[in-house]
Write a protein that holds these residues in place. Structure first.
Motif, PDB file in Angstrom:
ATOM      1  N   ALA A 174      -3.764  57.744 -38.669  1.00 52.58           N
ATOM      2  CA  ALA A 174      -3.455  56.131 -39.572  1.00 52.58           C
ATOM      3  C   ALA A 174      -2.264  55.517 -38.885  1.00 52.58           C
ATOM      4  N   ALA A 175      -1.081  56.060 -38.148  1.00 51.44           N
ATOM      5  CA  ALA A 175      -0.218  56.126 -37.516  1.00 51.44           C
ATOM      6  C   ALA A 175      -0.701  55.094 -36.512  1.00 51.44           C
ATOM      7  N   ALA A 176      -1.649  55.144 -35.612  1.00 49.64           N
ATOM      8  CA  ALA A 176      -2.616  54.716 -34.025  1.00 49.64           C
ATOM      9  C   ALA A 176      -2.718  53.920 -35.049  1.00 49.64           C
ATOM     10  N   ALA A 177      -3.480  53.443 -35.740  1.00 53.32           N
ATOM     11  CA  ALA A 177      -4.233  52.040 -36.472  1.00 53.32           C
ATOM     12  C   ALA A 177      -3.228  51.054 -36.859  1.00 53.32           C
ATOM     13  N   GLY A 178      -1.859  51.721 -37.101  1.00 54.67           N
ATOM     14  CA  GLY A 178      -0.868  50.606 -36.753  1.00 54.67           C
ATOM     15  C   GLY A 178      -0.475  51.085 -37.794  1.00 54.67           C
ATOM     16  N   ALA A 179      -0.991  51.748 -39.368  1.00 58.56           N
ATOM     17  CA  ALA A 179      -0.142  51.567 -40.618  1.00 58.56           C
ATOM     18  C   ALA A 179       1.771  51.678 -40.977  1.00 58.56           C
ATOM     19  N   SER A 180       2.237  51.410 -41.534  1.00 56.41           N
ATOM     20  CA  SER A 180       3.623  51.016 -41.214  1.00 56.41           C
ATOM     21  C   SER A 180       4.539  52.778 -41.657  1.00 56.41           C
ATOM     22  N   PHE A 181       3.509  52.947 -42.973  1.00 52.87           N
ATOM     23  CA  PHE A 181       4.108  54.374 -44.004  1.00 52.87           C
ATOM     24  C   PHE A 181       2.962  54.759 -43.787  1.00 52.87           C
ATOM     25  N   VAL A 182       3.094  55.700 -43.426  1.00 49.88           N
ATOM     26  CA  VAL A 182       1.744  57.706 -44.358  1.00 49.88           C
ATOM     27  C   VAL A 182       2.329  58.158 -44.567  1.00 49.88           C
ATOM     28  N   ILE A 183       1.652  58.323 -45.937  1.00 51.21           N
ATOM     29  CA  ILE A 183       1.658  59.641 -46.871  1.00 51.21           C
ATOM     30  C   ILE A 183       0.631  60.780 -46.998  1.00 51.21           C
ATOM     31  N   ASN A 184       0.802  61.606 -46.674  1.00 50.71           N
ATOM     32  CA  ASN A 184       0.294  63.758 -47.386  1.00 50.71           C
ATOM     33  C   ASN A 184      -0.212  63.519 -48.371  1.00 50.71           C
ATOM     34  N   TYR A 185      -0.885  62.826 -49.268  1.00 49.76           N
ATOM     35  CA  TYR A 185      -1.095  63.379 -50.226  1.00 49.76           C
ATOM     36  C   TYR A 185      -1.453  64.457 -50.970  1.00 49.76           C
ATOM     37  N   ARG A 186      -1.876  65.104 -50.257  1.00 50.91           N
ATOM     38  CA  ARG A 186      -1.442  67.337 -50.054  1.00 50.91           C
ATOM     39  C   ARG A 186      -0.627  66.915 -50.356  1.00 50.91           C
ATOM     40  N   GLU A 187       0.435  66.938 -49.805  1.00 51.08           N
ATOM     41  CA  GLU A 187       1.981  67.535 -50.048  1.00 51.08           C
ATOM     42  C   GLU A 187       2.794  66.491 -50.194  1.00 51.08           C
ATOM     43  N   GLN A 188       2.621  65.036 -50.752  1.00 47.13           N
ATOM     44  CA  GLN A 188       3.619  64.056 -51.078  1.00 47.13           C
ATOM     45  C   GLN A 188       3.208  63.648 -52.596  1.00 47.13           C
ATOM     46  N   ASP A 189       3.871  63.128 -53.195  1.00 47.65           N
ATOM     47  CA  ASP A 189       3.567  62.632 -54.075  1.00 47.65           C
ATOM     48  C   ASP A 189       3.517  61.208 -53.882  1.00 47.65           C
ATOM     49  N   VAL A 190       2.298  60.547 -54.039  1.00 48.36           N
ATOM     50  CA  VAL A 190       1.921  59.108 -53.907  1.00 48.36           C
ATOM     51  C   VAL A 190       2.725  58.238 -54.577  1.00 48.36           C
ATOM     52  N   VAL A 191       3.003  58.340 -55.458  1.00 42.29           N
ATOM     53  CA  VAL A 191       3.275  56.891 -56.109  1.00 42.29           C
ATOM     54  C   VAL A 191       4.709  57.219 -56.318  1.00 42.29           C
ATOM     55  N   GLU A 192       6.006  58.467 -56.203  1.00 47.73           N
ATOM     56  CA  GLU A 192       7.224  58.512 -56.103  1.00 47.73           C
ATOM     57  C   GLU A 192       7.007  57.750 -54.498  1.00 47.73           C
ATOM     58  N   GLU A 193       6.260  58.069 -53.502  1.00 51.40           N
ATOM     59  CA  GLU A 193       6.772  57.673 -52.153  1.00 51.40           C
ATOM     60  C   GLU A 193       6.227  56.855 -51.959  1.00 51.40           C
ATOM     61  N   ALA A 194       4.924  56.211 -52.767  1.00 51.76           N
ATOM     62  CA  ALA A 194       4.929  54.416 -52.366  1.00 51.76           C
ATOM     63  C   ALA A 194       6.224  53.728 -53.572  1.00 51.76           C
ATOM     64  N   ARG A 195       6.483  53.754 -54.060  1.00 53.45           N
ATOM     65  CA  ARG A 195       7.627  53.171 -54.790  1.00 53.45           C
ATOM     66  C   ARG A 195       9.286  53.335 -54.152  1.00 53.45           C
ATOM     67  N   LYS A 196       9.272  54.081 -53.083  1.00 49.99           N
ATOM     68  CA  LYS A 196      10.069  54.303 -52.717  1.00 49.99           C
ATOM     69  C   LYS A 196      10.175  52.779 -51.583  1.00 49.99           C
ATOM     70  N   ILE A 197       9.060  52.436 -51.071  1.00 49.74           N
ATOM     71  CA  ILE A 197       8.733  51.768 -49.744  1.00 49.74           C
ATOM     72  C   ILE A 197       8.546  50.535 -50.934  1.00 49.74           C
TER      73      ILE A 197
END
Length: 335
Positions: free
Chosen positions: A189-212
């Motif tokens: 995903a980073a190679a594709a150009g994503a600005s931020f990558v969240i591993n949903y198995r290890e991180q809370d998606v809502v919490e991490e995305a709201r930081k961004i």
């Protein structure tokens, strides 16, 4: 010509390599010598249902060279390198063959880009384009700068459509957040150009995305609405849209009414084959422009590993897509 044909529905064993006469282009059509055919999930899903009219050559997407034209078509197109979309939609002539015939508007100039790239466009990139342009905040078309100051969340950024959405959104200057399930997929995903990558198995998606994106995201490109609906509801900004293009993880979704009423949120369902005509034409134009400007790539370095098969092994290519191999599966029709 050599072609892959199925005459009954079933697993990949119903695909057979046969010899068929080279088709003649009718009025408004072109004959394309296929170099590479792209394989998509709809190919194997259609195969399992069986052909609508006795026989079918699979393959919606492909790339090759125009060899002949039908009545009413400019003969200057002969020799043009093209990419093909929806070759087999309600037609028997798919791209898993040495030649195919399509309406001229479905054979799009490819320029100097590789046939592998051309065969990877079609369904994935047209689907991604629709997901990025259907929302209240989103433009009708994409170009460099079209999504400046926009934030896009791509659920499943290592998938083929997810990869296309990341690439197109970044080409249009969006901030792109994406979710993945592993470190390997995070790298893609980073190679594709994503600005931020969240591993949903290890991180809370809502919490991490709201930081961004504290105010929420403008649009969500959604592969698994049944699994992700609760998070999506919490991540939309006012007027935001969830664009659902697949049913991975469940074929029904439950939505809370009041939390979506307050922000005037939109849930948009996307099937590329039946997308509005004007929207699809815009997508074809924009994807072609992105290719010409170098905004679209394929290969592991672009987050989309390529898996190539000769025409005779099309059944193996179908099986790879059925088991959700990571990357793009291609068939070399010229081998």
């Amino acid at each position: 010509m050599r072609a892959i044909v199925y005459e009954t529905g079933g697993d990949a064993s119903v695909l057979h390599l046969v010899d068929r006469p080279v088709p003649e282009p009718g009025p408004g059509e072109v004959l394309v010598r296929v170099a590479v055919s792209g394989v998509n999930p709809t190919d194997w899903k259609s195969r399992r249902q069986g052909p609508p009219a006795g026989w079918q050559i699979p393959g919606q997407d492909g790339a090759g060279v125009v060899e002949a034209v039908g009545a009413g078509v400019d003969r200057n197109l002969i020799g043009e390198r093209v990419w093909i979309w929806e070759a087999a939609w309600q037609r028997p002539w798919g791209t898993a063959a040495e030649y195919t015939v399509v309406p001229v508007r479905q054979a799009v100039p490819l320029g100097g880009a590789s046939f592998g790239l051309g065969a990877s466009l079609g369904i994935p990139f047209l689907t991604a384009h629709r997901c990025l342009t259907a929302g209240e905040f989103m433009p009708d078309g994409l170009h460099a700068g079209a999504l400046t100051d926009h934030t896009v969340l791509v659920q499943g950024g290592a998938g083929v459509v997810g990869n296309a959405a990341i690439q197109l959104a970044r080409w249009a200057d969006a901030t792109v957040i994406t979710t993945v399930s592993s470190a390997e997929k995070a790298n893609l995903a980073a190679a594709a150009g994503a600005s931020f990558v969240i591993n949903y198995r290890e991180q809370d998606v809502v919490e991490e995305a709201r930081k961004i994106a504290p105010d929420g995201v403008h649009t969500i490109v959604e592969v698994s609405a049944a699994r992700n609906a609760a998070a999506d509801v919490q991540l939309l900004r006012r007027g935001g849209a969830v664009c659902v293009y697949a049913d991975d993880g469940g074929d029904e979704v439950t939505l809370p009414i009041r939390p979506l009423m307050a922000p005037n949120a939109r849930w948009q369902f996307v099937l590329v084959y039946t997308a509005p005509t004007a929207a699809k034409a815009q997508a074809v134009n924009d994807v072609t422009a992105a290719v010409a400007q170098g905004g679209v790539r394929v290969g592991a370095e672009a987050g989309l590993p390529l898996h190539r098969h000769p025409l005779a092994d099309t059944a193996a290519a179908h099986r790879e897509v059925e088991r959700s191999v990571v990357g793009k599966v291609l068939v070399s029709a010229a081998d």
